[in-house]
Design an enzyme around this catalytic site. Structure first.
Site, PDB file in Angstrom:
ATOM      1  N   MET A  82      10.681  25.306  -0.354  1.00 52.96           N
ATOM      2  CA  MET A  82       9.874  24.324  -1.065  1.00 52.96           C
ATOM      3  C   MET A  82      10.746  23.309  -1.819  1.00 52.96           C
ATOM      4  SD  MET A  82       6.915  24.950  -3.890  1.00 52.96           S
ATOM      5  CE  MET A  82       5.973  26.080  -2.892  1.00 52.96           C
ATOM      6  N   LYS A  89       0.838  -1.193   0.000  1.00 53.09           N
ATOM      7  CA  LYS A  89       0.000   0.000   0.000  1.00 53.09           C
ATOM      8  C   LYS A  89       0.879   1.252   0.000  1.00 53.09           C
ATOM      9  CE  LYS A  89      -0.061  -0.277   4.984  1.00 53.09           C
ATOM     10  NZ  LYS A  89      -0.737  -0.715   6.171  1.00 53.09           N
ATOM     11  N   TYR A  91      14.714  31.983   4.306  1.00 55.08           N
ATOM     12  CA  TYR A  91      13.475  32.728   4.578  1.00 55.08           C
ATOM     13  C   TYR A  91      13.397  33.142   6.044  1.00 55.08           C
ATOM     14  CZ  TYR A  91      11.166  31.472   0.161  1.00 55.08           C
ATOM     15  OH  TYR A  91      10.818  31.346  -1.145  1.00 55.08           O
TER      16      TYR A  91
HETATM   17  C1  LIG Z   1      -0.043  -1.478   7.001  1.00 60.44           C
HETATM   18  C2  LIG Z   1      -0.643  -2.673   7.529  1.00 60.44           C
HETATM   19  C3  LIG Z   1       0.146  -3.772   7.916  1.00 60.44           C
HETATM   20  C4  LIG Z   1       1.629  -3.760   7.931  1.00 60.44           C
HETATM   21  O1  LIG Z   1       2.145  -3.159   9.096  1.00 60.44           O
HETATM   22  P1  LIG Z   1       3.706  -3.044   9.340  1.00 60.44           P
HETATM   23  O2  LIG Z   1       3.841  -2.504  10.715  1.00 60.44           O
HETATM   24  O3  LIG Z   1       4.207  -2.092   8.317  1.00 60.44           O
HETATM   25  O4  LIG Z   1       4.263  -4.373   9.174  1.00 60.44           O
HETATM   26  C5  LIG Z   1      -0.503  -4.924   8.311  1.00 60.44           C
HETATM   27  N1  LIG Z   1      -1.853  -4.993   8.341  1.00 60.44           N
HETATM   28  C6  LIG Z   1      -2.638  -3.942   8.006  1.00 60.44           C
HETATM   29  C7  LIG Z   1      -4.097  -4.102   8.079  1.00 60.44           C
HETATM   30  C8  LIG Z   1      -2.065  -2.749   7.594  1.00 60.44           C
HETATM   31  O5  LIG Z   1      -2.840  -1.729   7.285  1.00 60.44           O
END
Ligand SMILES: *Cc1c(COP(=O)(O)O)cnc(C)c1O
Length: 830
Positions: A773, A498, A724
């Site tokens: 930036m 993800k 800045y």
């Molecule tokens: C992101 C996530 C993980 C992984 O977690 P880590 O601490 O990065 O290993 C596992 N399960 C769910 C549901 C997640 O959203």
């Protein structure tokens, strides 16, 4: 020439079945790397996690007919196979290659040590390729598996062999010694790398010295005191064991008397001049490098050249032309939405096979193209050489070939199965090429050094913005394996990709994970999943945050949604019904205390009823998420979550009436709570090289390096301000380096005014002033010689992302996923 029969005699194995006498040329250990079925011998290795015997069937169907096995196989199933039964397949591999090695009398250089093995090997090749037909280890093939594969390449036409050897635990070098049997040894140095598994430096050195038990000479640097001491002890031992040769020691030193006594090291601009005394005679070399590692590596090579009796003027001339070694295969963004893998420093069959593999894992573009030069020094006749190359290209699904060089052009007819064009020289290609002909393809640029393919690389690579995130794909693979190694047998693995794979890039990572056979991938949103499917990923994908607007896409692309509420279930039900599907795979999320998403205890009965009602769904898994698995202070809470999960999932499973995968562990839980590994684990941050607890960090390798460059260097008087708001004031006359990264790249504004630091010339420089930036300023007053164009490390190996996160008052997750998309990602494999 080897046949199954001769090999079974060599190994004293049992020839269980023999049906023919085909010549055996290739050793195949990884079923995915099959190139030439007819002449391959498959040796299935067995480890705690994997038993490669399971691939025999598949390989037999692909035409492989020679096998060494350590488990009885039902020979009747494979009527055309030659099968040799041995006790242990790894030992058989070692014994076979040790036998092969004994057939040759040529000098063999064996290189070990902590650092520099591959560079010394490649430089020796550069220095000696005009004088000898050389065989050498591909890339950094130096392990219990890499060494046999390297040495197996030895052929009668070779006049010199160069192999490297590395070990990760005591006891391994004995095997490598038998296989390499170096006549000339080089011990590069001792460092702290890869320390786990060894008691101390001396034990490690002694273990490595085993490689030289039967060597004629050993080259090393006396300035490593522990090394020098161990070598001297070893020297006495070898003498006592009355082995054929007396081991000659050939030493060099910057400090004391030695065979090659270094008396001056003079760096200027881009060169270093090294002066030495050799048998009282003053000598020098000049190399086009100035870093300490290169100087040490060059001196090793120098000592070896002197040992071989090469004249000093020839040594000098060749040292002056030492070239950079691409230690790794890199994939960069190219023109017209292409990806470029630039491997423009050698071309031989071994390294071509490795590069083709890398290309094969990356499936995001519809077309795969290879730009290939003549292959030098293969020892085969041209006809059969390019036939073999053509076969490899075909196996790896290459559609387009651009052949450059007189030899490959002459063998055009071998390449009729791919779309191919040929040019006599790199020059001609560069003159005639139309870059618009390359569109949305993965392009491997692979040529021998003399062809100067780096010029082609430059033409095809997108002009790089100077802030890049480098991602080490080999390290990700290593980290996945590190977690797999502590999984209970049979536990599945879901890899979390993800948020752009925690900032690393979705399909490049997913391709790699698919190749390594993870069971599941998980993304947050459906469009991330669609992107994976478009890029050819076929591994099951769970979507954690399915929105009703994306249900059609989910169904169309065969993605598997997480259902977390009655409402989402009802809506998805409707889409499934409408699409006329049944038994659609879904995942049920239970809330056990995190209170984010998920069904609760009181929902279970109704949930089970609905899931079973119309046969629309097949529940693939039931899962929950731990809120504090990394925190020892919260272990009681974690246990409460686990208990609730056990109860709720059992009830649901029972009412569903079929078995379902259950999972709850994220990265930290995998090692902190092994009893929660259940049927599957969900690996996230750990795969990207970060252990949020710290306890498992030693087992992981660093994955990403964020780097940028110095745009300008200024000297300002005391009292002047920077940036800045004029918030930073120079307390003394100061040197300020402006670097090309800002908050729009993901470098948090809170890191301004000394909170954050970056590495320049290997030293930490604090941020001066507030972060703009696109740029920020570093105070480099106390770092000598900082210049425009210098590389600046934002985080990486020696400056961890954890450290940066700490300075910013956040967690590594936020830093990694916050690196903006305009920062170019460069992928590489070692
Ligand atoms: C992101 C996530 C993980 C992984 O977690 P880590 O601490 O990065 O290993 C596992 N399960 C769910 C549901 C997640 O959203």
């Amino acid at each position: 020439m080897y046949t199954a029969e001769s090999i079974s005699k060599i190994l004293k194995g049992e020839l269980m079945q023999q049906t023919g006498y085909p010549e055996i040329e290739h050793i195949l250990l990884d079923s995915r790397k099959l190139l030439v079925a007819e002449t391959s011998l498959f040796i299935p290795l067995v480890s705690e996690r994997r038993n490669a015997h399971q691939y025999i069937d598949e390989l037999y169907k692909k035409g492989v007919s020679n096998f060494i096995v350590s488990e009885p196989v039902a020979a009747g199933l494979y009527p055309k196979a030659n099968i040799i039964l041995v006790k242990n397949t790894l030992q058989a591999l070692h014994a076979l290659v040790a036998y092969h090695r004994q057939q040759f009398q040529v000098p063999v250089i064996g290189i070990t040590g902590s650092n520099g093995k591959t560079i010394v090997k490649e430089w020796l090749y550069q220095l000696l390729e005009k004088d000898y037909n050389i065989v050498r280890s591909p890339k950094s093939y130096n392990s219990q598996i890499g060494v046999p594969l390297s040495v197996w390449q030895m052929k009668p036409e070779n006049q010199l062999a160069i192999f490297e050897a590395g070990i990760s635990q005591p006891g391994e070098m004995v095997n490598l010694e038998k296989i390499i049997r170096p006549t000339i040894g080089i011990f590069t140095n001792i460092g702290e790398a890869h320390n786990e598994g060894f008691l101390n430096i001396r034990q490690k050195v002694n273990e490595k010295l085993v490689l030289f038990t039967r060597s004629d000479v050993l080259i090393y640097c006396k300035d490593y005191l522990a090394l020098n001491e161990c070598v001297n002890n070893f020297h006495n031992l070898v003498g006592k064991r009355e082995i054929d040769n007396d081991l000659q020691l050939l030493t060099w030193s910057r400090k004391t008397d030695a065979d090659l006594r270094i008396i001056g090291v003079d760096k200027n601009d881009n060169h270093t001049r090294i002066d030495a005394l050799h048998k009282q005679e003053p000598l020098f070399i000049r190399i086009p490098f100035t870093d300490e590692g290169s100087i040490e590596n060059a001196i090793h090579c120098w000592a070896l050249m002197l040992y071989l009796g090469k004249p000093q003027d020839l040594i000098q001339e060749r040292m002056d032309h030492l070239g950079n070694i691409a230690m790794r295969l890199e994939m960069k963004q190219g023109i017209n939405n292409s990806s470029i893998i630039n491997d423009s420093y050698n071309s031989d069959l071994g390294s071509l096979a490795i590069a083709l593999d890398f290309l094969q894992h990356q499936r995001q573009h519809p077309t795969r193209t290879v730009i290939l030069s003549d292959i030098l020094q293969s020892g085969k006749s041209e006809g059969s050489l390019y036939e073999e190359v053509a076969g490899m290209l075909e196996k790896k699904g290459i559609q387009k070939l651009i052949g450059i060089g007189k030899h490959i052009s002459r063998e055009k007819q071998s390449f009729q199965k791919v779309q191919s064009t040929f040019y006599a020289s790199t020059e001609e290609f560069l003159q005639k090429v139309n870059t618009a002909d390359f569109q949305n393809e993965s392009i491997l640029v692979k040529g021998a050094r003399v062809f100067q393919f780096e010029r082609i690389g430059k033409l095809l690579e997108q002009k790089a913005h100077q802030t890049i995130l480098e991602i080490n794909l080999s390290a990700i693979a290593h980290n996945v394996k590190a977690y797999q190694a502590i999984l209970k047998p049979g536990t599945k693995l879901m890899a979390m990709v993800k948020a752009f794979a925690y900032g690393s890039g979705t399909y490049e990572i997913a391709s790699l994970l698919q190749f390594h056979g993870v069971d599941y991938l998980a993304v947050a949103y459906a469009d991330e999943g669609v992107e994976l499917r478009r890029a050819g990923i076929t591994t099951p994908v769970m979507v954690m945050n399915p929105e009703p607007s994306s249900f059609d896409a989910i169904l169309q692309w065969n993605l598997e949604p997480e259902l977390y509420s009655m409402n989402i279930l009802e809506q998805f039900e409707e889409s499934v019904r409408y699409a006329n599907k049944t038994n659609y795979p879904v995942h049920i999320k239970l809330d056990t205390g995190m209170h984010r998403l998920g069904f609760e205890q009181q929902d279970i009965s109704e949930l089970a009823l609905r899931l079973n009602a119309e046969g629309l769904f097949k529940v693939q898994s039931i899962f929950s998420h731990l809120a504090a698995s990394e925190d020892p202070a919260m272990d009681a809470f974690t246990k409460t979550q686990a208990d609730r999960f056990a109860k709720m999932s059992a009830a649901l499973q029972q009412q569903l009436g079929y078995a379902v995968i259950r999972h709850i562990a994220n990265s930290a839980a995998i090692h902190r709570h092994p009893d929660l590994q259940l049927d599957m684990v969900r690996l996230g941050i750990g795969m990207y090289g970060v252990d949020s607890v710290g306890a498992f960090q030693d087992k992981l390798r660093n994955v990403s390096v964020l780097k940028t460059t110095v745009a300008q260097v200024k000297r300002i008087p005391a009292g002047d301000t920077v940036g800045y708001g004029a918030t930073w004031k120079a307390g003394e006359p100061s040197i300020i380096a402006t670097v090309r990264i800002g908050y729009a790249d993901g470098y948090k504004r809170i890191l301004g005014n000394g909170k954050g630091q970056m590495k320049v010339r290997n030293k930490l420089a604090p941020v001066a002033g507030v972060i703009a930036m696109d740029m920020l300023m570093l105070d480099v007053t106390h770092i000598p010689d900082v210049a425009e164009g210098d590389e600046v490390i934002v985080f990486g190996e020696d400056l961890s992302v954890q450290q940066l996160a700490q300075w910013a008052g956040t967690i590594p997750y936020e830093i990694l996923t916050g690196i903006s998309q305009r920062v170019k990602r460069v992928y590489y494999q070692e």
